[in-house]
Design an enzyme around this catalytic site. Structure first.
Site, PDB file in Angstrom:
ATOM      1  N   SER A   1      47.880  19.738   0.103  1.00 13.25           N
ATOM      2  CA  SER A   1      46.460  19.957  -0.176  1.00 13.25           C
ATOM      3  C   SER A   1      45.495  19.228   0.753  1.00 13.25           C
ATOM      4  O   SER A   1      44.300  19.490   0.718  1.00 13.25           O
ATOM      5  CB  SER A   1      46.140  19.590  -1.631  1.00 13.25           C
ATOM      6  OG  SER A   1      46.322  18.203  -1.840  1.00 13.25           O
TER       7      SER A   1
ATOM      8  N   LYS B   1      40.067  16.136  -8.588  1.00 10.11           N
ATOM      9  CA  LYS B   1      39.660  15.698  -7.250  1.00 10.11           C
ATOM     10  C   LYS B   1      38.139  15.564  -7.144  1.00 10.11           C
ATOM     11  O   LYS B   1      37.631  14.680  -6.448  1.00 10.11           O
ATOM     12  CB  LYS B   1      40.201  16.667  -6.197  1.00 10.11           C
ATOM     13  CG  LYS B   1      41.715  16.589  -6.088  1.00 10.11           C
ATOM     14  CD  LYS B   1      42.289  17.524  -5.040  1.00 10.11           C
ATOM     15  CE  LYS B   1      43.818  17.338  -4.976  1.00 10.11           C
ATOM     16  NZ  LYS B   1      44.443  18.180  -3.949  1.00 10.11           N
TER      17      LYS B   1
END
Length: 336
Positions: free
Chosen positions: A231, A276
């Protein structure tokens, strides 16, 4: 005194039970937002006035305490083990898979950044790493995680896309000759092509990443041993590019983001986008790049924007479909 010792022992045993009795779930929670200039070093690279940051989630097996935390904290999320792990995947195989994904994202980031910066790069394709094998496909009797496929029907491939396209050109029931390395021993075995139900296309039922050697000039050093998964690809690419080019694309801003990166610069979706955003907001991030997924419903971008609104964050969420999208946005910014 004896009664007191009994109570203390009971409390201690209860504590052990709550902490060490695991449930068939993982708990995903906000991780960190960390500056990339301490993770990536381009030899002789340029400095930056702002910051480019990667974001992470923390993931661990659920115990009773962490399970209860998911009931009171919106951004602590329970995921069944079968969602995180592949079928019959061991702890070791899971960790190896995450490290392969990380290595692949670094190599893709190098390709995209160096090409965009007009710098020298040499790529040698060694084959395809097998990360997992479906036990309901014919390949399960032949291949194992960690095998490196170097040819199909004596054809070699310059990318995983070429590899996949070749296999999908076959008909169900066709047999292909797969040449692979296992513990440095070369083998060739026949595997029948079958239908992959989820995509309704022919395949052999493996999860893979490219095995390639990427050599650059100047050299790039990564210090990402504690980070797994794909990611960080987009942010790796931006950091490498920024150190390669004289103009500072950060323009003094604190910038974070997430998303996989393909060799052609396409940015792909990731898991844990809400967590996140929480991590980035805690670190005072001003701009956050989120995968747009071509604007589809429930995209990472839309979830990120929703989460930022819930947090009452001043952070601006920017939809990104490609590395070029990110550069175009940054080039439009005024210096802070």
């Amino acid at each position: 005194m004896k009664k007191r010792l009994t109570i203390i022992s009971a409390l201690f045993l209860t504590f052990l039970f709550l902490n060490f009795y695991t449930l068939p779930y993982y708990v995903m929670k906000p991780g960190m937002a960390e500056s990339l200039d301490g993770i990536i070093e381009v030899e002789g690279g340029y400095d930056e006035q702002g910051e480019l940051m990667l974001t992470t989630v923390r993931m661990g097996e659920a115990n009773i305490i962490s399970y209860l935390m998911t009931k009171i904290n919106k951004y602590y999320v329970l995921e069944p083990k079968e969602v995180i792990r592949m079928k019959n995947e061991t702890d070791e195989e899971y960790q190896v898979r995450q490290l392969y994904y990380m290595e692949d994202s670094q190599e893709n980031a190098l390709q995209v950044a160096f090409k965009k910066a007009g710098k020298d790069i040499n790529i040698k394709m060694n084959g395809i790493y097998v990360l997992s094998v479906r036990d309901d496909m014919p390949s399960s009797n032949v291949l194992r995680p960690g095998d490196r496929i170097i040819a199909i029907d004596e054809h070699t491939f310059d990318s995983s896309l070429e590899f996949t396209n070749y296999i999908q050109s076959k008909k169900v029931g066709d047999e292909i000759h797969v040449t692979f390395l296992r513990n440095n021993k070369k083998m060739t075995k026949k595997i029948a092509v079958d239908m992959i139900p989820e995509i309704n296309k022919p395949g052999i039922g493996i999860t893979l990443v490219e095995d390639k050697d990427v050599k650059t000039k100047p050299k790039v050093h990564f210090n990402s041993e504690k980070i797994g998964g794909p990611s960080a690809g987009l942010m790796f690419t931006l950091e490498i590019y920024n150190q390669l080019t004289e103009e500072d694309i950060t323009k003094g801003y604190k910038i974070a983001g997430t998303g996989t990166i393909s060799p052609d610069g396409t940015v792909g979706p990731i898991g844990g986008i809400e967590q996140k955003i929480v991590a980035a907001d805690r670190e005072g991030v001003e701009l956050f790049f989120a995968p747009n997924e071509q604007g589809k419903k429930g995209s990472n971008y839309k979830m990120a924007k929703k989460t930022a609104k819930e947090l009452k964050s001043n952070m601006k969420i920017i939809p990104i479909d490609s590395f070029d999208d990110a550069l175009k946005y940054l080039s439009s910014l005024e210096k802070e």
